[in-house]
Write a protein that holds these residues in place. Structure first.
Motif, mmCIF file in Angstrom:
data_model
loop_
_atom_site.group_PDB
_atom_site.id
_atom_site.type_symbol
_atom_site.label_atom_id
_atom_site.label_comp_id
_atom_site.label_asym_id
_atom_site.label_seq_id
_atom_site.Cartn_x
_atom_site.Cartn_y
_atom_site.Cartn_z
ATOM 1 N N ASN A 10 0.595 -1.195 -0.016
ATOM 2 C CA ASN A 10 0.131 0.108 0.147
ATOM 3 C C ASN A 10 0.890 1.357 -0.106
ATOM 4 O OD1 ASN A 10 -2.628 -1.298 -0.066
ATOM 5 N ND2 ASN A 10 -2.387 -1.688 2.518
ATOM 6 N N ARG A 11 0.421 2.311 -0.554
ATOM 7 C CA ARG A 11 0.954 3.512 -0.270
ATOM 8 C C ARG A 11 -0.016 4.489 0.585
ATOM 9 N NH1 ARG A 11 1.297 6.465 -5.853
ATOM 10 N NH2 ARG A 11 -0.498 5.717 -6.264
ATOM 11 N N ILE B 140 4.926 14.683 11.767
ATOM 12 C CA ILE B 140 4.357 14.274 10.527
ATOM 13 C C ILE B 140 3.181 12.973 10.949
ATOM 14 C CG2 ILE B 140 6.182 14.824 9.034
ATOM 15 C CD1 ILE B 140 6.792 11.772 8.779
ATOM 16 N N ALA B 141 2.018 13.009 10.073
ATOM 17 C CA ALA B 141 1.098 12.088 10.393
ATOM 18 C C ALA B 141 1.129 10.998 9.048
ATOM 19 C CB ALA B 141 -0.165 12.649 10.591
ATOM 20 N N VAL B 142 1.025 9.978 9.365
ATOM 21 C CA VAL B 142 0.861 8.866 8.069
ATOM 22 C C VAL B 142 -0.664 8.369 8.098
ATOM 23 C CG1 VAL B 142 1.628 6.735 7.139
ATOM 24 C CG2 VAL B 142 3.253 8.172 8.405
ATOM 25 N N ARG B 143 -1.172 8.462 6.992
ATOM 26 C CA ARG B 143 -2.588 8.194 6.823
ATOM 27 C C ARG B 143 -2.589 7.379 5.481
ATOM 28 N NH1 ARG B 143 -2.330 9.251 11.200
ATOM 29 N NH2 ARG B 143 -3.191 10.928 12.476
ATOM 30 N N ALA B 144 -3.842 6.372 5.733
ATOM 31 C CA ALA B 144 -4.071 5.639 4.497
ATOM 32 C C ALA B 144 -5.151 6.582 3.759
ATOM 33 C CB ALA B 144 -4.972 4.198 4.895
ATOM 34 N N VAL B 145 -5.185 6.560 2.489
ATOM 35 C CA VAL B 145 -6.159 7.111 1.751
ATOM 36 C C VAL B 145 -6.836 6.522 0.747
ATOM 37 C CG1 VAL B 145 -6.110 9.046 -0.230
ATOM 38 C CG2 VAL B 145 -4.582 9.204 1.773
ATOM 39 N N ALA B 146 -8.183 6.421 0.440
ATOM 40 C CA ALA B 146 -9.080 5.804 -0.286
ATOM 41 C C ALA B 146 -8.767 6.064 -1.732
ATOM 42 C CB ALA B 146 -10.488 5.722 0.067
ATOM 43 N N GLY B 147 -8.532 5.133 -2.756
ATOM 44 C CA GLY B 147 -8.335 5.551 -4.169
ATOM 45 C C GLY B 147 -6.769 5.572 -4.530
ATOM 46 N N LEU B 148 -5.890 5.325 -3.672
ATOM 47 C CA LEU B 148 -4.657 5.467 -3.990
ATOM 48 C C LEU B 148 -4.072 3.714 -4.394
ATOM 49 C CD1 LEU B 148 -2.302 7.587 -1.084
ATOM 50 C CD2 LEU B 148 -2.689 7.975 -3.786
ATOM 51 N N GLY B 149 -3.523 3.934 -5.744
ATOM 52 C CA GLY B 149 -3.000 2.554 -5.906
ATOM 53 C C GLY B 149 -1.961 2.045 -5.394
ATOM 54 N N ARG C 1 10.597 -12.330 -0.861
ATOM 55 C CA ARG C 1 9.549 -11.435 -1.313
ATOM 56 C C ARG C 1 9.235 -10.418 -0.283
ATOM 57 N NH1 ARG C 1 7.260 -12.407 -6.290
ATOM 58 N NH2 ARG C 1 7.828 -14.506 -7.099
ATOM 59 N N ALA C 2 8.090 -10.621 0.606
ATOM 60 C CA ALA C 2 7.782 -9.785 1.647
ATOM 61 C C ALA C 2 8.594 -9.519 2.423
ATOM 62 C CB ALA C 2 6.426 -10.342 2.259
ATOM 63 N N SER C 3 9.599 -10.341 2.873
ATOM 64 C CA SER C 3 10.622 -10.055 3.822
ATOM 65 C C SER C 3 11.705 -9.110 3.602
ATOM 66 C CB SER C 3 11.323 -11.444 4.369
ATOM 67 O OG SER C 3 10.618 -12.570 4.462
ATOM 68 N N LEU C 4 11.388 -8.566 2.385
ATOM 69 C CA LEU C 4 12.382 -7.412 1.915
ATOM 70 C C LEU C 4 11.747 -5.955 2.249
ATOM 71 C CD1 LEU C 4 13.222 -8.942 -1.713
ATOM 72 C CD2 LEU C 4 14.632 -9.234 0.484
ATOM 73 N N THR C 5 10.836 -5.855 2.913
ATOM 74 C CA THR C 5 10.543 -4.250 3.329
ATOM 75 C C THR C 5 10.552 -4.209 4.778
ATOM 76 O OG1 THR C 5 8.378 -5.213 3.807
ATOM 77 C CG2 THR C 5 8.539 -4.614 1.669
ATOM 78 N N THR C 6 10.933 -2.958 5.050
ATOM 79 C CA THR C 6 11.115 -2.830 6.722
ATOM 80 C C THR C 6 9.779 -2.737 7.175
ATOM 81 O OG1 THR C 6 10.811 -0.497 5.991
ATOM 82 C CG2 THR C 6 12.971 -1.233 5.992
ATOM 83 N N THR D 98 8.157 2.518 3.546
ATOM 84 C CA THR D 98 9.135 3.627 3.665
ATOM 85 C C THR D 98 8.605 4.725 4.610
ATOM 86 O OG1 THR D 98 9.784 3.520 1.335
ATOM 87 C CG2 THR D 98 9.998 5.771 2.464
ATOM 88 N N ALA D 99 7.363 4.893 4.540
ATOM 89 C CA ALA D 99 6.488 5.821 5.507
ATOM 90 C C ALA D 99 6.610 5.212 6.986
ATOM 91 C CB ALA D 99 5.002 6.009 5.134
ATOM 92 N N HIS D 100 6.522 4.206 7.072
ATOM 93 C CA HIS D 100 6.687 3.510 8.356
ATOM 94 C C HIS D 100 8.154 3.632 9.034
ATOM 95 C CE1 HIS D 100 2.728 1.211 7.905
ATOM 96 N NE2 HIS D 100 2.478 2.531 8.417
#
Length: 298
Positions: free
Chosen positions: A162-163, A249-258, A286-291, A240-242
């Motif tokens: 997700n972005r 700063i605030a990190v928020r999910a956004v409906a409609g972002l691919g 695969r998924a182990s490659l993200t922070t 990256t955001a996390h």
């Protein structure tokens, strides 16, 4: 005809700067020398590469056509030189590139087990150079964020994530229970609109001016400084955001972002057993490659 790589380098520098004086300064050569070498290249090719007028210097159609090939040749030559130097040392070397929020530690560990005699190095890349570092030989295998140009490289998708939107902590949107792309459209985007087409389309739909496509900070850290200062919004992959969490700063999910797609990429001309092991390890983990995954496991 034998093409002179130095002349191609001079041509590419002028094409970047569209100014012979600035290009000469960048190359640390006298401007008459630069002009003479470009003129020789034009004679060798039988075409005019630049149009000079009172308005400045512009590429001709022939120049625009030549530029991608010239850059490709220069990058290939640089890669060949690096690999030859490494081979002369008698030790195989593999460099892994990674974008912010991605980690190559699991691949490094797999390589150390399978090929203990291979030297493994790492290089942090950015949106601007994640492919260039592969083409010019600085990186043998890169964890890249799509989309990227496929010219000269092979790409294998790994996973999607997700972005998220990163906004100033004191902004009213930071307290909103739900956010949509139209909410973000009210804020300036601190990156190219091409990287966030959903924001660009919302601006058009709302009749707002289009954002700048150039002049944005390259580094994530600088982007976040500008977000914290209230200059706008950045859209980042979740990992990256996390990773860059901070109180202002605030990190928020956004409906409609691919989603953001992560892939592994390597040069079309590069082949080795160690490289193949690295590709297979990336595919398996695969998924182990993200922070994001690493942080959630702690």
């Amino acid at each position: 005809m034998d093409l002179n790589l130095r002349r191609l380098e001079y041509f590419a520098a002028v094409a970047d700067e569209l100014n012979f004086g600035r290009a000469a300064e960048r190359l640390h050569v006298a401007q008459p020398v630069l002009s003479r070498q470009v003129a020789i290249l034009e004679r060798e090719l039988g075409v005019v590469l630049f149009e000079r007028s009172t308005r400045g210097t512009e590429l001709t159609d022939a120049g625009r056509s030549l530029l991608p090939d010239a850059r490709s040749l220069l990058q290939s030559a640089a890669a060949m030189q690096r690999r030859a130097r490494h081979a002369a040392r008698g030790v195989e070397r593999l460099t892994l590139g990674f974008m912010p929020g991605l980690v190559v530690t699991p691949i490094v560990q797999g390589l150390h087990v399978a090929h203990p005699d291979v030297e493994v190095d790492m290089l942090r890349t950015s949106w601007d150079d994640q492919v260039d570092t592969i083409l010019d030989g600085r990186v043998d295998l890169g964890l890249v964020r799509m989309p990227v140009a496929a010219r000269g490289i092979r790409i294998e998708p790994l996973f999607r994530e997700n972005r998220l939107a990163v906004i100033p902590a004191r902004h009213p949107l930071a307290e909103a229970s739900r956010l949509g792309v139209d909410d973000l459209a009210a804020l300036d985007l601190l990156q190219s609109p091409d990287a966030v087409p959903e924001w660009r389309d919302a601006r058009r739909r709302l009749g707002l001016p289009a954002g700048r496509t150039t002049g944005h900070p390259r580094d994530v850290e600088v982007k976040l400084e500008r977000v914290a200062a209230g200059h706008g919004v950045a859209v980042l992959p979740a990992s990256t955001a996390h990773f860059y969490t901070r109180p202002d700063i605030a990190v928020r999910a956004v409906a409609g972002l691919g989603p953001s797609e992560v892939a592994v990429a390597w040069s079309s001309h590069r082949e080795s057993t160690a490289l193949r092991t690295a590709i297979e390890t990336a595919r398996e983990l695969r998924a182990s490659l993200t922070t994001e995954q690493i942080l959630s496991d702690e």
